[in-house]
Design a protein around this motif. Structure first.
Motif, PDB file in Angstrom:
ATOM      1  N   ILE A 284       0.831  -1.198   0.000  1.00  0.00           N
ATOM      2  CA  ILE A 284       0.000   0.000   0.000  1.00  0.00           C
ATOM      3  C   ILE A 284       0.873   1.258   0.000  1.00  0.00           C
ATOM      4  CG2 ILE A 284      -1.565   1.366   1.459  1.00  0.00           C
ATOM      5  CD1 ILE A 284      -3.028  -1.234   2.119  1.00  0.00           C
ATOM      6  N   VAL A 285       1.947   1.251   0.784  1.00  0.00           N
ATOM      7  CA  VAL A 285       2.876   2.386   0.772  1.00  0.00           C
ATOM      8  C   VAL A 285       3.452   2.577  -0.623  1.00  0.00           C
ATOM      9  CG1 VAL A 285       5.089   3.259   1.649  1.00  0.00           C
ATOM     10  CG2 VAL A 285       3.431   2.239   3.224  1.00  0.00           C
ATOM     11  N   GLU A 286       3.789   1.499  -1.287  1.00  0.00           N
ATOM     12  CA  GLU A 286       4.338   1.599  -2.646  1.00  0.00           C
ATOM     13  C   GLU A 286       3.339   2.242  -3.597  1.00  0.00           C
ATOM     14  OE1 GLU A 286       5.443  -2.381  -3.593  1.00  0.00           O
ATOM     15  OE2 GLU A 286       7.234  -2.367  -2.307  1.00  0.00           O
ATOM     16  N   TRP A 287       2.058   1.881  -3.455  1.00  0.00           N
ATOM     17  CA  TRP A 287       1.034   2.492  -4.314  1.00  0.00           C
ATOM     18  C   TRP A 287       0.832   3.967  -3.957  1.00  0.00           C
ATOM     19  CZ3 TRP A 287      -0.549   1.334  -8.861  1.00  0.00           C
ATOM     20  CH2 TRP A 287      -0.551   0.003  -9.292  1.00  0.00           C
ATOM     21  N   TYR A 288       0.947   4.297  -2.663  1.00  0.00           N
ATOM     22  CA  TYR A 288       0.874   5.717  -2.306  1.00  0.00           C
ATOM     23  C   TYR A 288       2.058   6.489  -2.889  1.00  0.00           C
ATOM     24  CZ  TYR A 288      -3.205   5.816   0.737  1.00  0.00           C
ATOM     25  OH  TYR A 288      -4.500   5.803   1.209  1.00  0.00           O
ATOM     26  N   ASP A 289       3.221   5.854  -2.951  1.00  0.00           N
ATOM     27  CA  ASP A 289       4.369   6.490  -3.608  1.00  0.00           C
ATOM     28  C   ASP A 289       4.037   6.818  -5.060  1.00  0.00           C
ATOM     29  OD1 ASP A 289       5.915   6.390  -1.322  1.00  0.00           O
ATOM     30  OD2 ASP A 289       6.903   4.502  -1.861  1.00  0.00           O
ATOM     31  N   GLU A 290       3.380   5.878  -5.754  1.00  0.00           N
ATOM     32  CA  GLU A 290       2.968   6.121  -7.142  1.00  0.00           C
ATOM     33  C   GLU A 290       1.951   7.261  -7.207  1.00  0.00           C
ATOM     34  OE1 GLU A 290       4.012   4.984  -9.898  1.00  0.00           O
ATOM     35  OE2 GLU A 290       5.203   3.226  -9.363  1.00  0.00           O
ATOM     36  N   LEU A 291       1.008   7.264  -6.267  1.00  0.00           N
ATOM     37  CA  LEU A 291      -0.026   8.296  -6.267  1.00  0.00           C
ATOM     38  C   LEU A 291       0.577   9.677  -6.017  1.00  0.00           C
ATOM     39  CD1 LEU A 291      -3.062   8.820  -6.485  1.00  0.00           C
ATOM     40  CD2 LEU A 291      -3.246   8.400  -4.023  1.00  0.00           C
ATOM     41  N   VAL A 292       1.524   9.763  -5.087  1.00  0.00           N
ATOM     42  CA  VAL A 292       2.204  11.032  -4.830  1.00  0.00           C
ATOM     43  C   VAL A 292       2.987  11.472  -6.058  1.00  0.00           C
ATOM     44  CG1 VAL A 292       4.043  12.120  -3.492  1.00  0.00           C
ATOM     45  CG2 VAL A 292       2.293  10.760  -2.335  1.00  0.00           C
ATOM     46  N   ARG A 293       3.633  10.518  -6.731  1.00  0.00           N
ATOM     47  CA  ARG A 293       4.383  10.856  -7.946  1.00  0.00           C
ATOM     48  C   ARG A 293       3.451  11.410  -9.032  1.00  0.00           C
ATOM     49  NH1 ARG A 293       5.102   8.479 -12.657  1.00  0.00           N
ATOM     50  NH2 ARG A 293       3.984   6.594 -12.009  1.00  0.00           N
ATOM     51  N   LEU A 294       2.249  10.851  -9.120  1.00  0.00           N
ATOM     52  CA  LEU A 294       1.313  11.270 -10.161  1.00  0.00           C
ATOM     53  C   LEU A 294       0.651  12.607  -9.848  1.00  0.00           C
ATOM     54  CD1 LEU A 294      -0.416   7.820 -10.748  1.00  0.00           C
ATOM     55  CD2 LEU A 294       0.852   9.092 -12.481  1.00  0.00           C
ATOM     56  N   THR A 295       0.365  12.862  -8.564  1.00  0.00           N
ATOM     57  CA  THR A 295      -0.470  14.008  -8.214  1.00  0.00           C
ATOM     58  C   THR A 295       0.218  15.050  -7.334  1.00  0.00           C
ATOM     59  OG1 THR A 295      -1.332  12.986  -6.191  1.00  0.00           O
ATOM     60  CG2 THR A 295      -2.470  12.483  -8.253  1.00  0.00           C
ATOM     61  N   ASP A 296       1.245  14.630  -6.590  1.00  0.00           N
ATOM     62  CA  ASP A 296       1.866  15.484  -5.575  1.00  0.00           C
ATOM     63  C   ASP A 296       0.803  16.061  -4.636  1.00  0.00           C
ATOM     64  OD1 ASP A 296       4.092  16.541  -4.300  1.00  0.00           O
ATOM     65  OD2 ASP A 296       3.939  18.447  -5.374  1.00  0.00           O
ATOM     66  N   SER A 297      -0.214  15.258  -4.359  1.00  0.00           N
ATOM     67  CA  SER A 297      -1.342  15.711  -3.538  1.00  0.00           C
ATOM     68  C   SER A 297      -0.979  15.678  -2.061  1.00  0.00           C
ATOM     69  CB  SER A 297      -2.559  14.817  -3.788  1.00  0.00           C
ATOM     70  OG  SER A 297      -3.509  14.950  -2.765  1.00  0.00           O
ATOM     71  N   PRO A 298      -1.215  16.760  -1.325  1.00  0.00           N
ATOM     72  CA  PRO A 298      -0.980  16.740   0.120  1.00  0.00           C
ATOM     73  C   PRO A 298      -1.834  15.688   0.840  1.00  0.00           C
ATOM     74  CG  PRO A 298      -1.235  18.999  -0.670  1.00  0.00           C
ATOM     75  CD  PRO A 298      -1.608  18.101  -1.804  1.00  0.00           C
ATOM     76  N   VAL A 299      -3.047  15.468   0.345  1.00  0.00           N
ATOM     77  CA  VAL A 299      -3.912  14.453   0.948  1.00  0.00           C
ATOM     78  C   VAL A 299      -3.311  13.067   0.753  1.00  0.00           C
ATOM     79  CG1 VAL A 299      -6.197  13.382   0.888  1.00  0.00           C
ATOM     80  CG2 VAL A 299      -5.979  15.866   0.698  1.00  0.00           C
ATOM     81  N   ALA A 300      -2.773  12.807  -0.439  1.00  0.00           N
ATOM     82  CA  ALA A 300      -2.125  11.516  -0.693  1.00  0.00           C
ATOM     83  C   ALA A 300      -0.914  11.347   0.222  1.00  0.00           C
ATOM     84  CB  ALA A 300      -1.711  11.413  -2.162  1.00  0.00           C
ATOM     85  N   ARG A 301      -0.160  12.423   0.430  1.00  0.00           N
ATOM     86  CA  ARG A 301       1.000  12.355   1.336  1.00  0.00           C
ATOM     87  C   ARG A 301       0.559  12.072   2.768  1.00  0.00           C
ATOM     88  NH1 ARG A 301       5.784  14.060  -0.782  1.00  0.00           N
ATOM     89  NH2 ARG A 301       5.709  15.079  -2.832  1.00  0.00           N
ATOM     90  N   LEU A 302      -0.563  12.664   3.175  1.00  0.00           N
ATOM     91  CA  LEU A 302      -1.083  12.415   4.519  1.00  0.00           C
ATOM     92  C   LEU A 302      -1.470  10.952   4.688  1.00  0.00           C
ATOM     93  CD1 LEU A 302      -2.104  13.625   7.247  1.00  0.00           C
ATOM     94  CD2 LEU A 302      -4.319  13.907   6.125  1.00  0.00           C
ATOM     95  N   ASN A 303      -2.207  10.420   3.712  1.00  0.00           N
ATOM     96  CA  ASN A 303      -2.603   9.012   3.793  1.00  0.00           C
ATOM     97  C   ASN A 303      -1.392   8.093   3.730  1.00  0.00           C
ATOM     98  OD1 ASN A 303      -5.327   9.651   3.960  1.00  0.00           O
ATOM     99  ND2 ASN A 303      -5.595   9.673   1.753  1.00  0.00           N
ATOM    100  N   ARG A 304      -0.392   8.500   2.962  1.00  0.00           N
ATOM    101  CA  ARG A 304       0.834   7.699   2.894  1.00  0.00           C
ATOM    102  C   ARG A 304       1.508   7.653   4.265  1.00  0.00           C
ATOM    103  NH1 ARG A 304       6.140   8.413   2.888  1.00  0.00           N
ATOM    104  NH2 ARG A 304       7.442   6.909   1.731  1.00  0.00           N
ATOM    105  N   ALA A 305       1.504   8.771   4.993  1.00  0.00           N
ATOM    106  CA  ALA A 305       2.136   8.797   6.316  1.00  0.00           C
ATOM    107  C   ALA A 305       1.466   7.800   7.258  1.00  0.00           C
ATOM    108  CB  ALA A 305       2.062  10.206   6.900  1.00  0.00           C
ATOM    109  N   VAL A 306       0.144   7.723   7.189  1.00  0.00           N
ATOM    110  CA  VAL A 306      -0.563   6.754   8.029  1.00  0.00           C
ATOM    111  C   VAL A 306      -0.194   5.330   7.615  1.00  0.00           C
ATOM    112  CG1 VAL A 306      -2.833   5.890   8.707  1.00  0.00           C
ATOM    113  CG2 VAL A 306      -2.462   8.354   8.458  1.00  0.00           C
ATOM    114  N   ALA A 307      -0.117   5.087   6.295  1.00  0.00           N
ATOM    115  CA  ALA A 307       0.259   3.758   5.809  1.00  0.00           C
ATOM    116  C   ALA A 307       1.686   3.401   6.231  1.00  0.00           C
ATOM    117  CB  ALA A 307       0.126   3.703   4.283  1.00  0.00           C
ATOM    118  N   VAL A 308       2.598   4.380   6.202  1.00  0.00           N
ATOM    119  CA  VAL A 308       3.966   4.150   6.677  1.00  0.00           C
ATOM    120  C   VAL A 308       3.940   3.769   8.157  1.00  0.00           C
ATOM    121  CG1 VAL A 308       6.161   5.296   7.229  1.00  0.00           C
ATOM    122  CG2 VAL A 308       5.120   5.602   4.976  1.00  0.00           C
ATOM    123  N   GLY A 309       3.054   4.412   8.921  1.00  0.00           N
ATOM    124  CA  GLY A 309       2.924   4.075  10.331  1.00  0.00           C
ATOM    125  C   GLY A 309       2.491   2.646  10.552  1.00  0.00           C
TER     126      GLY A 309
END
Length: 393
Positions: A284-309
Protein backbone atom coordinates in the motif's frame (compact mmCIF):
# COMPACT_ATOMS: atom_id res chain seq x y z
CA UNK A 1 -43.92 4.68 -15.66
CA UNK A 2 -40.29 3.58 -15.91
CA UNK A 3 -38.39 6.42 -14.21
CA UNK A 4 -35.06 4.66 -14.72
CA UNK A 5 -35.67 4.61 -18.49
CA UNK A 6 -36.50 8.33 -18.53
CA UNK A 7 -33.32 9.13 -16.58
CA UNK A 8 -31.27 7.05 -19.00
CA UNK A 9 -32.77 8.74 -22.07
CA UNK A 10 -32.58 12.33 -20.77
CA UNK A 11 -28.91 13.08 -21.63
CA UNK A 12 -29.27 11.57 -25.08
CA UNK A 13 -32.30 13.71 -25.92
CA UNK A 14 -30.68 16.90 -24.60
CA UNK A 15 -27.56 16.17 -26.61
CA UNK A 16 -29.56 15.59 -29.80
CA UNK A 17 -31.30 18.95 -29.40
CA UNK A 18 -28.00 20.72 -28.75
CA UNK A 19 -26.50 19.13 -31.86
CA UNK A 20 -29.48 20.31 -33.92
CA UNK A 21 -28.91 23.91 -32.90
CA UNK A 22 -30.60 24.52 -29.54
CA UNK A 23 -28.51 26.13 -26.85
CA UNK A 24 -28.07 24.08 -23.72
CA UNK A 25 -30.51 25.97 -21.48
CA UNK A 26 -33.29 25.89 -24.08
CA UNK A 27 -32.66 22.21 -24.84
CA UNK A 28 -32.76 21.25 -21.17
CA UNK A 29 -36.00 23.18 -20.63
CA UNK A 30 -37.60 21.55 -23.66
CA UNK A 31 -36.61 18.07 -22.52
CA UNK A 32 -38.02 18.68 -19.05
CA UNK A 33 -41.34 19.66 -20.65
CA UNK A 34 -41.24 16.53 -22.79
CA UNK A 35 -40.62 14.41 -19.69
CA UNK A 36 -43.68 15.94 -18.02
CA UNK A 37 -45.68 15.08 -21.13
CA UNK A 38 -44.32 11.53 -21.04
CA UNK A 39 -45.42 11.08 -17.43
CA UNK A 40 -48.91 12.18 -18.48
CA UNK A 41 -49.23 10.17 -21.71
CA UNK A 42 -47.15 7.02 -21.47
CA UNK A 43 -49.10 5.11 -18.80
CA UNK A 44 -52.12 4.99 -21.13
CA UNK A 45 -50.31 5.08 -24.48
CA UNK A 46 -46.70 3.83 -24.21
CA UNK A 47 -44.61 4.57 -27.32
CA UNK A 48 -42.89 1.85 -29.31
CA UNK A 49 -39.77 4.01 -29.52
CA UNK A 50 -39.44 6.00 -26.24
CA UNK A 51 -36.28 7.81 -27.30
CA UNK A 52 -37.70 8.84 -30.66
CA UNK A 53 -40.90 10.01 -28.96
CA UNK A 54 -38.96 12.17 -26.48
CA UNK A 55 -36.78 13.65 -29.21
CA UNK A 56 -39.80 14.57 -31.31
CA UNK A 57 -41.79 16.10 -28.45
CA UNK A 58 -38.79 17.93 -26.98
CA UNK A 59 -37.86 19.33 -30.39
CA UNK A 60 -41.38 20.64 -30.91
CA UNK A 61 -41.34 22.16 -27.42
CA UNK A 62 -38.10 23.90 -28.32
CA UNK A 63 -39.53 25.22 -31.59
CA UNK A 64 -42.63 26.48 -29.80
CA UNK A 65 -40.47 28.37 -27.33
CA UNK A 66 -38.29 29.74 -30.13
CA UNK A 67 -41.28 31.03 -32.08
CA UNK A 68 -42.59 32.78 -28.97
CA UNK A 69 -39.54 35.00 -28.73
CA UNK A 70 -38.82 37.61 -31.34
CA UNK A 71 -35.14 37.56 -30.48
CA UNK A 72 -34.96 33.94 -31.64
CA UNK A 73 -36.64 34.36 -35.02
CA UNK A 74 -33.38 33.98 -36.90
CA UNK A 75 -32.58 30.76 -35.03
CA UNK A 76 -36.04 29.45 -35.90
CA UNK A 77 -35.26 29.95 -39.57
CA UNK A 78 -32.06 27.94 -39.16
CA UNK A 79 -33.74 25.03 -37.41
CA UNK A 80 -37.23 25.10 -38.89
CA UNK A 81 -37.01 21.69 -40.51
CA UNK A 82 -38.37 19.02 -38.21
CA UNK A 83 -36.12 15.93 -38.65
CA UNK A 84 -37.82 12.56 -38.66
CA UNK A 85 -38.05 10.98 -35.22
CA UNK A 86 -36.27 7.77 -34.43
CA UNK A 87 -33.32 6.26 -32.63
CA UNK A 88 -30.23 8.44 -32.77
CA UNK A 89 -26.54 7.56 -32.74
CA UNK A 90 -26.09 9.26 -29.41
CA UNK A 91 -22.88 8.05 -27.80
CA UNK A 92 -20.73 10.98 -28.96
CA UNK A 93 -23.54 13.45 -28.23
CA UNK A 94 -23.96 12.20 -24.68
CA UNK A 95 -20.21 12.27 -24.11
CA UNK A 96 -20.18 15.92 -25.20
CA UNK A 97 -22.94 16.57 -22.72
CA UNK A 98 -20.66 15.22 -19.96
CA UNK A 99 -17.96 17.64 -21.07
CA UNK A 100 -20.41 20.55 -21.22
CA UNK A 101 -21.68 19.93 -17.69
CA UNK A 102 -18.11 19.73 -16.38
CA UNK A 103 -16.98 22.87 -18.20
CA UNK A 104 -14.06 24.67 -16.50
CA UNK A 105 -16.07 27.92 -16.34
CA UNK A 106 -18.36 26.29 -13.75
CA UNK A 107 -17.66 25.94 -10.05
CA UNK A 108 -17.39 22.33 -8.83
CA UNK A 109 -20.76 22.61 -7.03
CA UNK A 110 -22.47 23.92 -10.16
CA UNK A 111 -20.85 21.28 -12.36
CA UNK A 112 -22.06 18.53 -10.04
CA UNK A 113 -25.61 19.90 -9.96
CA UNK A 114 -25.76 20.34 -13.74
CA UNK A 115 -24.38 16.84 -14.34
CA UNK A 116 -27.00 15.30 -12.07
CA UNK A 117 -29.75 17.27 -13.79
CA UNK A 118 -28.76 16.92 -17.46
CA UNK A 119 -26.81 13.64 -17.55
CA UNK A 120 -28.32 11.92 -14.53
CA UNK A 121 -31.88 12.99 -15.32
CA UNK A 122 -32.65 13.89 -11.70
CA UNK A 123 -35.19 16.56 -10.84
CA UNK A 124 -34.21 19.77 -9.12
CA UNK A 125 -36.11 18.60 -6.03
CA UNK A 126 -34.16 15.33 -5.89
CA UNK A 127 -30.82 17.11 -6.23
CA UNK A 128 -31.78 19.64 -3.56
CA UNK A 129 -32.75 16.84 -1.18
CA UNK A 130 -29.48 15.03 -1.81
CA UNK A 131 -27.50 18.17 -0.99
CA UNK A 132 -29.76 19.18 1.91
CA UNK A 133 -30.50 22.63 0.49
CA UNK A 134 -33.85 24.31 -0.35
CA UNK A 135 -35.21 23.48 -3.79
CA UNK A 136 -35.24 27.19 -4.72
CA UNK A 137 -31.52 27.44 -3.91
CA UNK A 138 -30.70 24.47 -6.09
CA UNK A 139 -32.92 25.79 -8.89
CA UNK A 140 -30.95 29.06 -8.88
CA UNK A 141 -27.65 27.18 -8.92
CA UNK A 142 -28.71 25.07 -11.89
CA UNK A 143 -30.14 28.09 -13.75
CA UNK A 144 -26.88 29.99 -13.34
CA UNK A 145 -24.91 26.99 -14.54
CA UNK A 146 -27.15 26.61 -17.61
CA UNK A 147 -26.71 30.28 -18.49
CA UNK A 148 -22.95 29.95 -18.14
CA UNK A 149 -22.67 27.12 -20.67
CA UNK A 150 -25.52 28.10 -23.00
CA UNK A 151 -23.36 29.76 -25.62
CA UNK A 152 -20.59 27.16 -25.60
CA UNK A 153 -20.03 25.08 -28.73
CA UNK A 154 -17.62 22.19 -29.02
CA UNK A 155 -14.78 22.79 -31.46
CA UNK A 156 -12.17 20.80 -29.56
CA UNK A 157 -12.12 17.68 -27.37
CA UNK A 158 -13.46 18.10 -23.85
CA UNK A 159 -11.38 17.51 -20.73
CA UNK A 160 -12.06 13.97 -19.52
CA UNK A 161 -10.08 14.58 -16.32
CA UNK A 162 -12.54 17.33 -15.32
CA UNK A 163 -15.52 15.06 -16.01
CA UNK A 164 -13.99 12.31 -13.86
CA UNK A 165 -13.32 14.80 -11.06
CA UNK A 166 -16.97 15.90 -11.11
CA UNK A 167 -18.19 12.29 -10.94
CA UNK A 168 -15.78 11.66 -8.06
CA UNK A 169 -17.32 14.62 -6.21
CA UNK A 170 -20.79 13.18 -6.81
CA UNK A 171 -19.69 9.81 -5.41
CA UNK A 172 -18.16 11.34 -2.31
CA UNK A 173 -21.47 12.99 -1.41
CA UNK A 174 -22.68 9.48 -0.55
CA UNK A 175 -26.34 9.19 0.36
CA UNK A 176 -29.01 11.63 1.48
CA UNK A 177 -32.58 12.27 0.39
CA UNK A 178 -34.34 9.83 -1.93
CA UNK A 179 -31.42 9.60 -4.37
CA UNK A 180 -28.35 7.54 -3.55
CA UNK A 181 -25.64 9.73 -5.05
CA UNK A 182 -22.96 7.06 -4.66
CA UNK A 183 -25.02 4.60 -6.70
CA UNK A 184 -25.86 7.35 -9.20
CA UNK A 185 -22.17 8.21 -9.61
CA UNK A 186 -21.39 4.54 -10.25
CA UNK A 187 -24.13 4.38 -12.91
CA UNK A 188 -22.84 7.48 -14.70
CA UNK A 189 -19.18 6.44 -14.45
CA UNK A 190 -20.01 2.99 -15.79
CA UNK A 191 -21.68 4.69 -18.76
CA UNK A 192 -18.69 6.98 -19.29
CA UNK A 193 -16.20 4.11 -19.08
CA UNK A 194 -18.06 2.27 -21.85
CA UNK A 195 -18.18 5.42 -24.00
CA UNK A 196 -14.55 6.45 -23.68
CA UNK A 197 -12.73 3.11 -23.24
CA UNK A 198 -10.28 5.22 -21.18
CA UNK A 199 -8.22 3.53 -18.50
CA UNK A 200 -8.76 6.34 -15.98
CA UNK A 201 -12.54 6.17 -16.42
CA UNK A 202 -12.20 2.45 -15.71
CA UNK A 203 -9.93 3.25 -12.75
CA UNK A 204 -12.52 5.59 -11.26
CA UNK A 205 -15.26 3.00 -11.77
CA UNK A 206 -13.12 0.37 -10.01
CA UNK A 207 -12.40 2.77 -7.14
CA UNK A 208 -16.11 3.51 -6.68
CA UNK A 209 -17.08 -0.16 -6.76
CA UNK A 210 -14.43 -1.13 -4.21
CA UNK A 211 -15.36 1.68 -1.82
CA UNK A 212 -19.08 1.07 -2.27
CA UNK A 213 -18.57 -2.62 -1.44
CA UNK A 214 -17.59 -1.64 2.13
CA UNK A 215 -20.57 0.61 2.68
CA UNK A 216 -22.78 -1.86 4.63
CA UNK A 217 -20.07 -2.20 7.28
CA UNK A 218 -19.07 1.45 7.49
CA UNK A 219 -21.61 2.59 10.10
CA UNK A 220 -23.30 1.15 13.18
CA UNK A 221 -27.09 1.09 13.64
CA UNK A 222 -26.84 4.38 15.57
CA UNK A 223 -25.09 6.01 12.61
CA UNK A 224 -21.63 6.17 14.20
CA UNK A 225 -18.60 5.45 12.01
CA UNK A 226 -16.79 2.13 12.10
CA UNK A 227 -13.05 2.47 11.29
CA UNK A 228 -11.78 0.24 8.49
CA UNK A 229 -9.80 -1.97 10.88
CA UNK A 230 -12.92 -2.66 12.97
CA UNK A 231 -15.38 -3.31 10.13
CA UNK A 232 -17.13 -6.67 9.83
CA UNK A 233 -15.63 -7.83 6.55
CA UNK A 234 -18.31 -10.47 6.21
CA UNK A 235 -20.68 -7.60 5.40
CA UNK A 236 -18.59 -6.36 2.49
CA UNK A 237 -20.19 -6.93 -0.93
CA UNK A 238 -17.96 -9.56 -2.54
CA UNK A 239 -19.74 -9.21 -5.90
CA UNK A 240 -18.81 -5.52 -6.13
CA UNK A 241 -15.26 -6.28 -4.96
CA UNK A 242 -14.82 -8.92 -7.68
CA UNK A 243 -16.15 -6.56 -10.34
CA UNK A 244 -13.96 -3.71 -9.12
CA UNK A 245 -10.84 -5.87 -9.18
CA UNK A 246 -11.64 -7.14 -12.69
CA UNK A 247 -12.20 -3.59 -13.99
CA UNK A 248 -8.97 -2.41 -12.33
CA UNK A 249 -6.86 -5.27 -13.68
CA UNK A 250 -8.09 -4.57 -17.22
CA UNK A 251 -7.21 -0.89 -16.82
CA UNK A 252 -3.75 -1.56 -15.36
CA UNK A 253 -3.01 -3.95 -18.22
CA UNK A 254 -3.00 -0.97 -20.60
CA UNK A 255 0.13 0.28 -18.76
CA UNK A 256 -0.97 3.93 -18.61
CA UNK A 257 -1.24 4.49 -14.88
CA UNK A 258 -3.32 7.37 -13.55
CA UNK A 259 -4.34 8.60 -10.12
CA UNK A 260 -7.71 6.83 -10.01
CA UNK A 261 -6.11 3.51 -10.94
CA UNK A 262 -3.56 4.01 -8.14
CA UNK A 263 -6.30 4.81 -5.64
CA UNK A 264 -8.28 1.79 -6.80
CA UNK A 265 -5.21 -0.43 -6.35
CA UNK A 266 -4.95 0.72 -2.72
CA UNK A 267 -8.66 0.01 -2.20
CA UNK A 268 -8.23 -3.43 -3.80
CA UNK A 269 -5.42 -4.30 -1.37
CA UNK A 270 -7.69 -3.45 1.56
CA UNK A 271 -10.52 -5.49 0.04
CA UNK A 272 -8.22 -8.45 -0.55
CA UNK A 273 -7.31 -8.79 3.14
CA UNK A 274 -9.44 -11.21 5.13
CA UNK A 275 -8.55 -9.40 8.36
CA UNK A 276 -7.09 -5.99 9.17
CA UNK A 277 -3.93 -7.72 10.46
CA UNK A 278 -3.32 -9.34 7.06
CA UNK A 279 -3.33 -6.02 5.18
CA UNK A 280 -0.28 -5.68 2.93
CA UNK A 281 0.76 -2.25 4.16
CA UNK A 282 4.17 -2.40 2.46
CA UNK A 283 2.53 -2.69 -0.94
CA UNK A 284 0.00 0.00 0.00
CA UNK A 285 2.88 2.39 0.77
CA UNK A 286 4.34 1.60 -2.65
CA UNK A 287 1.03 2.49 -4.31
CA UNK A 288 0.87 5.72 -2.31
CA UNK A 289 4.37 6.49 -3.61
CA UNK A 290 2.97 6.12 -7.14
CA UNK A 291 -0.03 8.30 -6.27
CA UNK A 292 2.20 11.03 -4.83
CA UNK A 293 4.38 10.86 -7.95
CA UNK A 294 1.31 11.27 -10.16
CA UNK A 295 -0.47 14.01 -8.21
CA UNK A 296 1.87 15.48 -5.58
CA UNK A 297 -1.34 15.71 -3.54
CA UNK A 298 -0.98 16.74 0.12
CA UNK A 299 -3.91 14.45 0.95
CA UNK A 300 -2.13 11.52 -0.69
CA UNK A 301 1.00 12.35 1.34
CA UNK A 302 -1.08 12.42 4.52
CA UNK A 303 -2.60 9.01 3.79
CA UNK A 304 0.83 7.70 2.89
CA UNK A 305 2.14 8.80 6.32
CA UNK A 306 -0.56 6.75 8.03
CA UNK A 307 0.26 3.76 5.81
CA UNK A 308 3.97 4.15 6.68
CA UNK A 309 2.92 4.07 10.33
CA UNK A 310 1.29 0.71 9.74
CA UNK A 311 4.10 -0.72 7.62
CA UNK A 312 7.17 0.58 9.50
CA UNK A 313 5.80 1.50 12.91
CA UNK A 314 4.04 4.56 14.33
CA UNK A 315 7.25 6.52 14.90
CA UNK A 316 8.06 6.28 11.21
CA UNK A 317 4.52 7.42 10.43
CA UNK A 318 4.85 10.42 12.75
CA UNK A 319 8.14 11.34 11.09
CA UNK A 320 6.46 11.29 7.68
CA UNK A 321 3.55 13.29 9.06
CA UNK A 322 5.91 15.92 10.51
CA UNK A 323 6.94 16.86 6.96
CA UNK A 324 3.38 17.96 6.09
CA UNK A 325 1.39 21.12 6.78
CA UNK A 326 -0.48 20.71 10.12
CA UNK A 327 -3.38 22.69 8.60
CA UNK A 328 -4.20 19.81 6.25
CA UNK A 329 -7.67 18.31 6.79
CA UNK A 330 -7.45 15.23 9.06
CA UNK A 331 -3.77 15.93 9.89
CA UNK A 332 -4.58 16.19 13.60
CA UNK A 333 -6.72 13.03 13.53
CA UNK A 334 -3.90 11.11 11.83
CA UNK A 335 -1.42 12.38 14.42
CA UNK A 336 -3.77 11.30 17.21
CA UNK A 337 -4.03 7.79 15.78
CA UNK A 338 -0.27 7.42 15.35
CA UNK A 339 0.47 8.78 18.84
CA UNK A 340 -1.93 6.24 20.31
CA UNK A 341 -0.23 3.48 18.33
CA UNK A 342 3.12 4.76 19.65
CA UNK A 343 1.96 4.36 23.27
CA UNK A 344 1.28 8.04 24.05
CA UNK A 345 -2.41 8.11 25.06
CA UNK A 346 -2.18 11.53 26.73
CA UNK A 347 -1.12 13.28 23.52
CA UNK A 348 -3.47 11.12 21.47
CA UNK A 349 -6.50 12.05 23.61
CA UNK A 350 -5.71 15.75 23.32
CA UNK A 351 -5.26 15.52 19.55
CA UNK A 352 -8.47 13.52 19.08
CA UNK A 353 -10.36 16.27 20.92
CA UNK A 354 -8.66 18.96 18.82
CA UNK A 355 -9.52 17.08 15.62
CA UNK A 356 -13.16 16.71 16.67
CA UNK A 357 -13.54 20.48 16.96
CA UNK A 358 -12.55 20.96 13.31
CA UNK A 359 -14.21 17.86 11.80
CA UNK A 360 -16.02 18.45 8.52
CA UNK A 361 -19.18 16.48 9.36
CA UNK A 362 -21.18 15.33 12.35
CA UNK A 363 -20.38 11.61 12.01
CA UNK A 364 -16.65 12.27 11.91
CA UNK A 365 -16.87 14.68 14.84
CA UNK A 366 -18.76 12.12 16.91
CA UNK A 367 -16.23 9.42 16.09
CA UNK A 368 -13.25 11.57 17.10
CA UNK A 369 -15.01 12.70 20.27
CA UNK A 370 -15.63 9.06 21.19
CA UNK A 371 -11.97 8.27 20.62
CA UNK A 372 -10.90 11.09 22.91
CA UNK A 373 -13.41 10.03 25.57
CA UNK A 374 -12.25 6.41 25.36
CA UNK A 375 -8.64 7.36 26.03
CA UNK A 376 -9.52 9.87 28.76
CA UNK A 377 -11.60 7.21 30.54
CA UNK A 378 -8.68 4.80 30.38
CA UNK A 379 -6.28 7.45 31.70
CA UNK A 380 -8.58 8.30 34.60
CA UNK A 381 -8.78 4.62 35.44
CA UNK A 382 -5.01 4.40 35.60
CA UNK A 383 -4.70 7.55 37.74
CA UNK A 384 -7.40 6.37 40.14
CA UNK A 385 -5.66 3.07 40.96
CA UNK A 386 -4.32 2.97 44.54
CA UNK A 387 -0.56 2.97 44.78
CA UNK A 388 1.37 -0.05 46.06
CA UNK A 389 2.19 1.84 49.31
CA UNK A 390 -1.54 2.56 49.89
CA UNK A 391 -2.54 -1.06 49.27
CA UNK A 392 0.10 -2.29 51.73
CA UNK A 393 -1.27 0.10 54.37
Amino acid sequence: MDEALLRTLTPTVIAVLVRRGADFAAAEDAVQEALIEAVRVWPQDPPRDPQGWLITVAWRKFLDAARAEASRRQREENVRADPAPGPAASVDDTLQLYFLCAHPSLTPASAVALTLRAVGGLTTRQIAQAYLVPEATMAQRISRAKRTVSGIRFNQPGDLATVLRVLYLVFNEGYSGEVDLAAEAIRLTRQLAVMTKHEEAAGLLALMLLHHARRPARTRPDGSLVPLAEQDRGRWDTRLIAEGVDVLQAALARDRLGEFQAQAAIAALHADSRTAEETDWVQIVEWYDELVRLTDSPVARLNRAVAVGEADGPRAGLAALAELDPALPRHTAAAAYLHERAGDPVTAARLYADAARTASNLAERDHLTRQAARLNTRLRGVNDRPSLRTRQG
